[in-house]
Design a protein around this motif. Structure first.
Motif, PDB file in Angstrom:
ATOM      1  N   MET A 473     -19.520 -10.537 -73.562  1.00 20.10           N
ATOM      2  CA  MET A 473     -20.765 -10.253 -72.680  1.00 20.10           C
ATOM      3  C   MET A 473     -20.356  -9.789 -71.122  1.00 20.10           C
ATOM      4  SD  MET A 473     -22.994 -10.256 -74.978  1.00 20.10           S
ATOM      5  CE  MET A 473     -24.357 -10.321 -74.365  1.00 20.10           C
ATOM      6  N   SER A 474     -19.039 -10.035 -70.842  1.00 17.81           N
ATOM      7  CA  SER A 474     -19.068  -9.861 -69.458  1.00 17.81           C
ATOM      8  C   SER A 474     -17.942  -8.826 -69.070  1.00 17.81           C
ATOM      9  CB  SER A 474     -18.653 -11.180 -68.703  1.00 17.81           C
ATOM     10  OG  SER A 474     -18.061 -10.836 -67.531  1.00 17.81           O
ATOM     11  N   ASN A 475     -18.018  -7.942 -68.071  1.00 14.24           N
ATOM     12  CA  ASN A 475     -17.066  -7.175 -67.620  1.00 14.24           C
ATOM     13  C   ASN A 475     -15.802  -7.653 -67.041  1.00 14.24           C
ATOM     14  OD1 ASN A 475     -18.520  -4.852 -68.448  1.00 14.24           O
ATOM     15  ND2 ASN A 475     -19.678  -4.892 -66.664  1.00 14.24           N
ATOM     16  N   SER A 476     -15.834  -8.911 -66.951  1.00 18.61           N
ATOM     17  CA  SER A 476     -14.619  -9.568 -66.128  1.00 18.61           C
ATOM     18  C   SER A 476     -13.610  -9.998 -67.114  1.00 18.61           C
ATOM     19  CB  SER A 476     -15.192 -11.261 -65.870  1.00 18.61           C
ATOM     20  OG  SER A 476     -15.337 -11.913 -66.918  1.00 18.61           O
ATOM     21  N   TYR A 477     -13.673  -9.579 -68.208  1.00 20.56           N
ATOM     22  CA  TYR A 477     -12.492  -9.492 -69.576  1.00 20.56           C
ATOM     23  C   TYR A 477     -12.642  -8.227 -70.160  1.00 20.56           C
ATOM     24  CZ  TYR A 477      -9.712 -10.953 -73.437  1.00 20.56           C
ATOM     25  OH  TYR A 477      -8.978 -11.014 -74.492  1.00 20.56           O
ATOM     26  N   ASP A 478     -11.678  -7.521 -69.815  1.00 24.19           N
ATOM     27  CA  ASP A 478     -11.844  -6.008 -70.379  1.00 24.19           C
ATOM     28  C   ASP A 478     -10.224  -5.579 -70.892  1.00 24.19           C
ATOM     29  OD1 ASP A 478     -10.670  -5.140 -68.184  1.00 24.19           O
ATOM     30  OD2 ASP A 478     -12.716  -4.777 -67.341  1.00 24.19           O
ATOM     31  N   ALA A 479     -10.076  -4.474 -71.225  1.00 24.80           N
ATOM     32  CA  ALA A 479      -8.762  -3.861 -71.749  1.00 24.80           C
ATOM     33  C   ALA A 479      -8.110  -3.031 -70.709  1.00 24.80           C
ATOM     34  CB  ALA A 479      -8.875  -3.238 -73.044  1.00 24.80           C
ATOM     35  N   LYS A 480      -8.515  -3.126 -69.420  1.00 26.83           N
ATOM     36  CA  LYS A 480      -8.151  -2.069 -68.626  1.00 26.83           C
ATOM     37  C   LYS A 480      -6.608  -2.561 -67.844  1.00 26.83           C
ATOM     38  CE  LYS A 480     -12.830  -0.550 -67.199  1.00 26.83           C
ATOM     39  NZ  LYS A 480     -13.763  -0.511 -66.377  1.00 26.83           N
ATOM     40  N   ARG A 481      -5.878  -3.462 -68.479  1.00 24.64           N
ATOM     41  CA  ARG A 481      -4.542  -3.654 -67.938  1.00 24.64           C
ATOM     42  C   ARG A 481      -3.542  -2.870 -68.651  1.00 24.64           C
ATOM     43  NH1 ARG A 481      -5.978 -10.179 -68.731  1.00 24.64           N
ATOM     44  NH2 ARG A 481      -6.481  -9.125 -70.797  1.00 24.64           N
ATOM     45  N   SER A 482      -2.583  -2.364 -67.791  1.00 21.75           N
ATOM     46  CA  SER A 482      -1.881  -1.586 -68.855  1.00 21.75           C
ATOM     47  C   SER A 482      -0.569  -2.297 -69.394  1.00 21.75           C
ATOM     48  CB  SER A 482      -0.721  -0.587 -67.873  1.00 21.75           C
ATOM     49  OG  SER A 482      -0.305  -1.471 -66.557  1.00 21.75           O
ATOM     50  N   SER A 483      -0.653  -3.486 -69.047  1.00 18.85           N
ATOM     51  CA  SER A 483       0.520  -4.180 -69.775  1.00 18.85           C
ATOM     52  C   SER A 483       0.178  -4.699 -71.102  1.00 18.85           C
ATOM     53  CB  SER A 483       1.005  -5.357 -68.867  1.00 18.85           C
ATOM     54  OG  SER A 483      -0.077  -6.382 -68.722  1.00 18.85           O
ATOM     55  N   VAL A 484      -1.244  -4.654 -71.536  1.00 17.37           N
ATOM     56  CA  VAL A 484      -1.908  -5.428 -72.726  1.00 17.37           C
ATOM     57  C   VAL A 484      -2.553  -4.438 -73.418  1.00 17.37           C
ATOM     58  CG1 VAL A 484      -3.284  -6.868 -73.788  1.00 17.37           C
ATOM     59  CG2 VAL A 484      -2.097  -7.607 -71.497  1.00 17.37           C
ATOM     60  N   LEU A 485      -1.805  -4.278 -74.850  1.00 17.07           N
ATOM     61  CA  LEU A 485      -2.646  -3.050 -75.575  1.00 17.07           C
ATOM     62  C   LEU A 485      -4.238  -3.327 -75.868  1.00 17.07           C
ATOM     63  CD1 LEU A 485      -0.001  -2.689 -78.563  1.00 17.07           C
ATOM     64  CD2 LEU A 485      -0.624  -1.335 -76.693  1.00 17.07           C
ATOM     65  N   PRO A 486      -5.017  -2.571 -75.698  1.00 24.15           N
ATOM     66  CA  PRO A 486      -6.546  -2.625 -75.879  1.00 24.15           C
ATOM     67  C   PRO A 486      -6.945  -3.686 -76.834  1.00 24.15           C
ATOM     68  CG  PRO A 486      -6.053  -0.398 -75.501  1.00 24.15           C
ATOM     69  CD  PRO A 486      -4.602  -0.995 -75.555  1.00 24.15           C
ATOM     70  N   GLY A 487      -6.143  -3.307 -78.231  1.00 28.17           N
ATOM     71  CA  GLY A 487      -6.414  -4.258 -79.302  1.00 28.17           C
ATOM     72  C   GLY A 487      -6.089  -5.685 -79.182  1.00 28.17           C
ATOM     73  N   ASP A 488      -5.432  -6.059 -78.094  1.00 34.00           N
ATOM     74  CA  ASP A 488      -4.975  -7.373 -77.715  1.00 34.00           C
ATOM     75  C   ASP A 488      -5.917  -8.142 -76.492  1.00 34.00           C
ATOM     76  OD1 ASP A 488      -3.213  -7.211 -79.498  1.00 34.00           O
ATOM     77  OD2 ASP A 488      -1.282  -6.982 -78.457  1.00 34.00           O
ATOM     78  N   SER A 489      -6.842  -7.423 -76.300  1.00 38.11           N
ATOM     79  CA  SER A 489      -7.874  -7.777 -75.136  1.00 38.11           C
ATOM     80  C   SER A 489      -9.327  -7.591 -75.436  1.00 38.11           C
ATOM     81  CB  SER A 489      -7.826  -6.856 -73.701  1.00 38.11           C
ATOM     82  OG  SER A 489      -7.221  -7.610 -72.809  1.00 38.11           O
ATOM     83  N   THR A 490      -9.452  -7.818 -76.805  1.00 36.17           N
ATOM     84  CA  THR A 490     -10.900  -7.963 -77.295  1.00 36.17           C
ATOM     85  C   THR A 490     -11.585  -9.237 -77.181  1.00 36.17           C
ATOM     86  OG1 THR A 490     -10.184  -7.995 -79.701  1.00 36.17           O
ATOM     87  CG2 THR A 490     -10.629  -5.641 -78.847  1.00 36.17           C
ATOM     88  N   GLY A 491     -12.722  -9.362 -77.713  1.00 35.73           N
ATOM     89  CA  GLY A 491     -13.401 -10.779 -77.558  1.00 35.73           C
ATOM     90  C   GLY A 491     -12.842 -11.638 -78.445  1.00 35.73           C
ATOM     91  N   PHE A 492     -12.828 -13.054 -77.843  1.00 34.95           N
ATOM     92  CA  PHE A 492     -12.291 -14.216 -78.602  1.00 34.95           C
ATOM     93  C   PHE A 492     -13.264 -15.267 -78.847  1.00 34.95           C
ATOM     94  CE2 PHE A 492     -11.281 -14.567 -74.007  1.00 34.95           C
ATOM     95  CZ  PHE A 492     -11.835 -15.934 -73.934  1.00 34.95           C
ATOM     96  N   VAL A 493     -13.021 -16.256 -79.803  1.00 38.07           N
ATOM     97  CA  VAL A 493     -13.471 -17.602 -80.001  1.00 38.07           C
ATOM     98  C   VAL A 493     -12.571 -18.690 -79.781  1.00 38.07           C
ATOM     99  CG1 VAL A 493     -15.252 -16.781 -81.601  1.00 38.07           C
ATOM    100  CG2 VAL A 493     -13.001 -17.594 -82.498  1.00 38.07           C
ATOM    101  N   LEU A 494     -12.949 -19.730 -79.624  1.00 37.03           N
ATOM    102  CA  LEU A 494     -12.065 -20.824 -79.521  1.00 37.03           C
ATOM    103  C   LEU A 494     -11.852 -21.522 -80.973  1.00 37.03           C
ATOM    104  CD1 LEU A 494     -10.532 -22.446 -77.292  1.00 37.03           C
ATOM    105  CD2 LEU A 494     -12.457 -23.986 -77.048  1.00 37.03           C
ATOM    106  N   ALA A 495     -10.661 -21.794 -81.567  1.00 38.56           N
ATOM    107  CA  ALA A 495     -10.503 -22.402 -82.629  1.00 38.56           C
ATOM    108  C   ALA A 495      -9.959 -23.867 -82.238  1.00 38.56           C
ATOM    109  CB  ALA A 495      -9.384 -21.644 -83.408  1.00 38.56           C
TER     110      ALA A 495
END
Length: 591
Positions: A473-495
């Motif tokens: 829900m926040s823009n503070s966590y997104d995929a705009k980092r060149s070192s991380v593939l976009p698919g590795d920066s999507t939303g997460f849950v805590l297991a």
């Protein structure tokens, strides 16, 4: 492959033994079949396997105790191997027939895009590297010896059962040779699923490069030599060809020397190509592909000449494309010689077959069939409309899985989340220990009075804390980092591991440093990855943590390759440099 950590690998995965026991008592083979000629053991004979009475053991140990010791324990460490965590975890995954990366994750990570070609190839190479490890002579010997020791233990059990049966006039049973049958099918499913996954992605990656090689028209082609673009295309195609050649002769586990195994004669190709030794097999296979790729154009030229066809002058691009096509055709022909009819096999992921069988039994007994995971809301400050929007985004993400995983459509309707509101339950915000206590006391176990109308997995629960809420829900966590593939920066849950005791810690702390019984995981990996691993008993959260701990946000994103770790490390170092500079500036300003 780069090394993450050096865990001790029990080459023959422990859960395989219990899966074999299930087969003895009526479950199908790993390929989903069960020959009608194989009898099912009665339940009362199960006590001879796992009960307290020793079975022909001079050491006064039960059959199961002896077998698990052979696989690897403090009592018998002689066949354990040290290997990098990235290889060991992927090997456990492949051993259980779990897809390395679903088609969905492949695209989510952008591995189909030209700019991520190197990462795509490393993911393919990682699977091949697992089997290179399993084909190392020492590892081969350890796996074979472990298998044979277990075969002997089953032979002891077989003798005891048949001695009991002789007294009652019952028919004798075969157990040890069924172990050989079970393992031969298991290894066939394991290797063919892995091989098909690699070759499928090689073909998919190769198609646009082949098209570009054919249609590309250089501005100046007077030298008869490839230009920079053609060299680039040729290098990419060569890498894919080499990867698929390695896959062909590496992704297999020969069973020569396994007790009870009778090898069938290979009719196609030179004998060396079917050698149990990886180096000999690889050399013979590569040479055979090279020889045939030279022979194919000559045969085609002679065939055209015999038909009276005139040879058309080819453009340089057409010539390059024709040469690449001939190599591919040669390899496919030799692949058929080496791997035979198994290339046509299609196997569903074993955990799905097992789960569907259990669901069918529930249906036959008029019991609820839904299965799933408990998920706790541990963040309370959001307006209801914002929370509902979050739940929609999360459930859309979690339910979006299964592409490229055979059988997923049949199992998806039964996998559901069981939501629990921490505020209503009196749990403090972000209170993980309270959620664990609630689950253990009220939801985990069939005798609990508050058991929900679905079968919850007891090895993990999910939680929505403030960080996981913000990831959706926040823009503070997104995929705009060149070192991380976009698919590795999507939303997460805590297991969370509800059985983890912080006072005791993980039983192998050197393999999962700083593990605290919890781990962030991408929402799209909840069912097809985490749940699959838990259901197949191929690992737990503590086993997956080393793959998450180096991610910039410590999120589990599936199997990890060396280039990912390097990029993540660069990201972390960049963040630390920014912090250091800011602290230095602040220190100067305070003087």
């Amino acid at each position: 492959m780069g090394i993450i950590y050096d865990p001790v690998d029990r080459i023959l995965e422990p859960q395989t033994v219990m899966q074999f026991v299930g087969f003895l008592f009526g479950n199908p083979l790993p390929d989903g079949t069960r020959p009608s000629s194989i009898a099912t053991l009665p339940v009362e004979e199960l006590a001879l396997i796992q009960g307290g009475d020793p079975v022909l053991g001079a050491d006064n140990k039960t059959i199961m105790h002896r077998i698990m010791g052979y696989i690897g324990s403090n009592e018998d460490t002689s066949r354990l191997c040290g290997v990098g965590k990235n290889i060991q975890s992927l090997k456990s995954r492949l051993w259980s027939g779990i897809t390395p990366l679903s088609d969905q994750r492949w695209k989510e990570k952008g591995l189909h895009l030209p700019e991520n070609f190197d990462q795509a190839c490393q993911n393919l190479g990682a699977v091949v590297s697992v089997f290179e490890y399993l084909n190392v002579p020492e590892v081969q010997n350890n796996l074979r010896e472990t298998f044979n020791l277990i075969y002997d233990a089953w032979s002891d059990l077989e003798a005891v059962i048949n001695q009991h049966r002789a007294g009652t006039g019952a028919e004798p049973v075969v157990i040890a040779d069924l172990w050989t049958l079970f393992m031969s099918v298991h290894l066939e499913v394991m290797t063919q699923r892995a091989h098909k996954w690699v070759t499928h992605h090689v073909d998919t990656l190769r198609a646009p490069y082949m098209q570009d090689l054919l249609t590309y028209e250089p501005s100046d082609q007077v030298t008869g030599e490839p230009d920079a673009k053609q060299w680039q295309l040729g290098d990419a195609l060569h890498l894919l060809l080499e990867t698929s050649i390695r896959a062909d002769h590496t992704i297999m586990i020969p069973m020569e020397g396994y007790k009870g195994y009778k090898a069938t004669k290979k009719e196609s190709g030179p004998p060396e190509m079917h050698s149990a030794q990886h180096s000999e097999r690889g050399a013979a296979y590569s040479q055979r592909v090279k020889d045939l790729s030279h022979k194919i154009p000559i045969d085609r030229l002679l065939e055209a000449f015999a038909k009276g066809e005139k040879r058309r002058d080819l453009t340089f691009s057409e010539s390059l494309h024709g040469g690449a096509t001939e190599q591919i055709d040669a390899q496919r022909q030799i692949r058929r010689e080496l791997r035979g009819s198994s290339l046509d096999s299609t196997f569903q992921e074993p955990w799905m077959m097992s789960k569907l069988k259990r669901l069918k039994l529930l249906e036959e007994n008029d019991l609820p069939k839904d299965s799933g995971l408990a998920i706790y809301r541990l963040t309370h400050g959001q307006p209801e409309s914002e929370w509902l929007e979050f739940v929609k985004r999360l459930e859309d993400h979690i339910s979006d899985w299964g592409a490229g995983q055979d059988g997923s459509d049949s199992i998806k309707p039964y996998l559901k989340l069981h939501w629990l509101d921490g505020k209503e339950l009196g749990l403090a915000e972000n209170d993980i220990e309270a959620a664990k206590q609630h689950f253990n006391e009220t939801l985990d176990g069939s005798e609990c009075h508050n058991t929900p109308p679905l079968a919850l997995n007891s090895k993990a629960i999910l939680a929505i804390d403030s960080a996981s809420f913000a990831s959706y829900m926040s823009n503070s966590y997104d995929a705009k980092r060149s070192s991380v593939l976009p698919g590795d920066s999507t939303g997460f849950v805590l297991a969370i591991d509800p059985e983890f005791d912080p006072e005791i810690g993980f039983d192998r702390p050197e393999e999962s440093p700083d593990y605290r019984g919890q781990m962030r995981i991408l929402g799209s990996l909840v069912w097809g990855d985490l749940y699959a691993i838990l259901e197949s008993q191929s690992g737990g959260l503590g086993d997956l943590w080393p793959l998450a701990m180096h991610h910039p946000d410590q999120v589990y994103v599936g199997p990890v390759i060396p280039i990912q770790r390097l990029n993540w490390q660069a990201q972390k170092e960049g963040q630390w440099n920014v912090v250091s500079e800011a602290m230095g500036y602040l220190g100067k300003s305070l003087k």
